[in-house]
Design a protein around this motif. Structure first.
Motif: not given
Length: 806
Positions: A511-518
């Motif tokens: 979720x952290x990587x997803x949030x950063x990417x988005x």
């Protein structure tokens, strides 16, 4: 640091000085959009994609460097550092390699191998492995202790000593980084990911049945696509599936007699291929010598006890990481397409949030997005007030000059779409189209079904309550649906990107990587389009380069207190917005009708002196220069370049003046759903329909046909040529024509094709359009007939996985 810069330069294929400059700018607080747009001169043209990759690699390599320092310190404190080990640590390129090197030195509990070493068995182990001709029992006699050690360790028998040798050797081999890395890579290429239905689970249960394609599934682990890997991992997490790493071949059954007679037959009784691989890398083979059986047991122990589970864990972690990377990219790409979808622009829009029992919520917003009126109508069950609903909606259209209707795609969407169609006919029959609020005729009304994903999240948010404090939560959603047509970017930035629903297995990834990417996608999109400083909301302003949420609120407070900004320079009067923030943000903020025409363009205030030189050269005021491509194209950029702003910057300025305030988004179009097609049951094989691409994955594209279930165009059905990734052909928001291939009403799955009509003629020898086979890659084993269904995706769209035909 120079080593990191050199490595990044090599990876992204640019010069080290470009990377060095970009790193200095990033470390100095510059954002990627600002560097990509206004510091091309300094970086020699690095674009936003290169800069994002540079930024990610810089973070990773710095973390790796810090970890290396910690590992070196730990080993030095143990007094075990050697020049060769230090060089090996320095040469590691990944965190995994570093941890492999550190494993033998990592502080851990007292192991059996340590106990054997403390008992002085290391010389015996080395001698027996170096010379398998020695008789282990005879050699072990000298190491048998008369009594237990002070710690209670028992080496008072020959067998105990030989067990200690086994523990010592197997631990040493299991911590050999070269050996472990070779085995790991070999299994990545040759091993299989296998999943089966968990014992005791009822496969007729709907929740379990979602994973039926994985009840008896295996595939080379290194070639498992992202969506299938995540489906298996989800099934395992939900206790629906058992998943394990399977060796390339099943264990070889070796008769006991063959093992006993190995000395005579020179058989090599290796139990599994993994053990054989270990033996090969150790340089040992069973030759029937006195010590070979002991070495064989040590090899088997190394695999079964020390490495099998840890290797499976490592490879599963690698598979998950790779799968998550792809899934996050899919989400990011779809989000980018959605945010940059065509805006309808300043039109009066009626938003309809469909519902059955609770009614259809209605909200009308004016051309600026301001909510002007709300209502609720009940055309469906249980009231069935169809005529009354048409009357109410018609009155709203006449009163406010509505010329566009946005219909949410949730429950009762198709029925509400029919209501809108009847409304349009009614207004047309009245002979006035839609009279404007001021009187007179207005253009005919269009209707569009839009995704309402995240609307409920926005409706209940703090920002929505601030925007519409006296409006019911349910009606806020209708207003959001209406605004999404006017400007998708401006409205969707108010919602957490993860709630927009264009992801693939989005709840299963980091979720952290997803949030950063988005977040980076939203930032890039907002800055690519630009933001109207005098109308933008706080969420939109906070995405502008350099503006934090706090500063964005301060900008809005200043605007409310002092009125519209007249020029970009007025920004410096905002509390908390200093020179650095102004530098980062000013070029992305637009002021329409301000005191300086350049303030509505992407020309940065720092380069206004360059424009003044252009004005002096042409003798034309800036207002007359803007939009005059014929004149601007005759100017040589080199004439206006100087030590601070070179030719690249001047070219950008001239391009911006040619099309001032240009919007990179496409023109607005409306998809037309077929009359009489309102439910999946209305679909028939062979039907040709128009729909909107609602989601894109590597294996295909999901199409909204207005029947509550999205259909799937498999990647092999996108075009009359080979397509590796669906996004090569379509993107979210595209309007496409499709043909129905198959309908599975029971499972709510629709298979579609975009290969309508005959394939185009192909020149002799041209194989680029050869699409005869687009199943698994060469060497991939086909398992089942629907390899791309795997599990149910979390979003409403992905629940419509179509039945694939191979």
């Amino acid at each position: 640091m120079q080593k990191i810069i050199a490595q990044i330069a090599q990876e992204i294929r640019v010069r080290p000085n470009q990377v060095e400059t970009a790193v200095a700018l990033l470390d100095g607080g510059a954002t990627v959009p600002f560097i990509a747009r206004y510091r091309k001169e300094a970086t020699d043209g690095l674009d936003d994609i290169q800069l994002r990759e540079l930024e990610a690699r810089l973070s990773y390599l710095r973390e790796l460097r810090d970890r290396k320092l910690a590992v070196v310190k730990s080993i030095e404190e143990q007094g075990k550092m050697t020049p060769a080990l230090l060089a090996a640590i320095d040469a590691t390129a990944t965190k995994q390699e570093l941890e492999d090197l550190y494993l033998p030195f990592k502080p851990k509990r007292r192991t059996k191998g340590m106990i054997a070493r403390e008992a002085g068995l290391e010389p015996l182990a080395e001698r027996l492995f170096a010379n398998p001709a020695l008789v282990p029992a005879d050699e072990a006699q000298a190491f048998v202790l008369a009594e237990k050690t002070e710690a209670g360790d028992d080496f008072t028998t020959v067998q105990a000593v030989l067990d200690g040798v086994r523990d010592l050797l197997s631990e040493r081999w299991a911590e050999d980084p070269v050996l472990v890395q070779d085995l790991r890579e070999w299994l990545w290429k040759e091993g299989l990911l296998q999943s089966t239905l968990m014992t005791g689970k009822d496969e007729t249960n709907p929740d379990v049945a979602k994973f039926r394609d994985y009840f008896a599934y295996d595939e080379p682990i290194g070639r498992v696509p992202s969506h299938r890997a995540l489906a298996v991992f989800r099934g395992r997490a939900l206790d629906m599936l058992d998943a394990k790493l399977v060796l390339p071949e099943p264990p070889v059954a070796v008769p006991a007699a063959a093992v006993a007679g190995a000395a005579k037959t020179r058989a090599a009784p290796v139990v599994t291929l993994a053990e054989g691989r270990l033996a090969l890398k150790l340089g040992w083979s069973h030759q029937g010598r006195a010590g070979d059986d002991l070495i064989r047991k040590c090899v088997a122990w190394t695999w079964k006890v020390k490495l099998s589970l840890s290797t499976e864990r490592d490879l599963f972690a690698r598979l998950r990481e790779d799968a998550e990377t792809v899934a996050i990219k899919v989400f990011a790409d779809n989000l980018r397409d959605l945010l940059l979808a065509a805006p309808a622009g300043p039109r009066v829009v009626m938003g309809l949030d469909p519902g059955i029992r609770t009614g259809v919520k209605v909200a009308v917003v004016d051309a600026t997005g301001k909510l002007v009126e709300t209502s609720t109508v009940f055309p469906h069950e249980p009231r069935k007030d169809w005529d009354g609903s048409l009357h109410t909606l018609g009155a709203l259209c006449m009163r406010h000059g509505v010329n566009l209707i946005a219909i949410g795609n949730g429950t009762a969407s198709r029925e509400t779409d029919k209501l809108a169609a009847d409304l349009i006919k009614l207004m047309a029959k009245a002979g006035t189209g839609s009279a404007s609020a001021a009187g007179g005729d207005a253009p005919a009304i269009d209707k569009v079904v839009v995704s309402e994903a995240g609307a409920s999240v926005y409706s209940a948010s703090e920002f929505a309550s601030q925007e519409m404090p006296d409006v019911d939560v349910s009606l806020r959603g209708a207003a959001s649906i209406a605004r999404r047509l006017q400007d998708p970017l401006a409205e969707l930035v108010k919602i957490d990107p993860k709630s927009i629903g264009v992801g693939q297995y989005q709840h299963d990834v980091n979720q952290s990587a997803l949030a950063k990417s988005l977040e980076t996608v939203v930032e890039d999109c907002v800055n690519a389009v630009g933001v109207d400083l005098n109308t933008a909301s706080v969420p939109l302003l906070s995405r502008v380069s350099g503006l934090s949420g706090t500063v964005a609120k301060a900008v809005v407070r200043w605007r409310e207190a002092h009125g519209a900004f007249k020029s970009r320079q007025d920004l410096l009067q905002v509390t908390g917005l200093g020179a650095k923030t102004f530098e980062q943000s000013a070029g992305f903020l637009r002021i329409r009708g301000g005191s300086n025409p350049l303030d509505m363009t992407g020309v940065h205030p720092e380069t206004y002196p360059v424009v003044e030189q252009i004005i002096a050269k042409t003798g034309k005021p800036v207002a007359e220069l803007m939009g005059r491509a014929d004149m601007l194209k005759t100017l040589a950029p080199a004439l206006f370049a100087n030590a601070q702003f070179g030719v690249i910057t001047v070219k950008d300025i001239l391009t911006e003046l040619e099309k001032p305030g240009r919007d990179p988004r496409p023109d607005f179009k409306v998809a037309r759903f077929n009359d009489g097609v309102e439910d999946i049951k209305d679909l028939k094989e062979g039907m040709v329909l128009e729909g909107t691409v609602s989601n894109v994955a590597a294996f295909g594209a999901f199409i909204d046909l207005g029947v509550h279930q999205d259909g799937l165009v498999h990647v092999s059905q996108l075009a009359h040529k080979f397509v590796n990734d669906a996004r090569e052909v379509v993107k979210t928001g595209d309007i496409v024509k499709v043909q129905v291939v198959e309908v599975d009403v029971a499972r709510k799955r629709i298979a579609l094709t975009m290969k309508i009509g005959a394939a185009p003629a192909r020149a002799a020898g041209d194989r680029s359009g050869d699409n005869r086979y687009q199943g698994p890659a060469r060497g991939e084993r086909q398992v089942g007939s629907r390899r791309d269904e795997g599990g149910s995706a979390p979003s409403a769209m992905a629940s419509a996985f179509a039945k694939l035909k191979r």
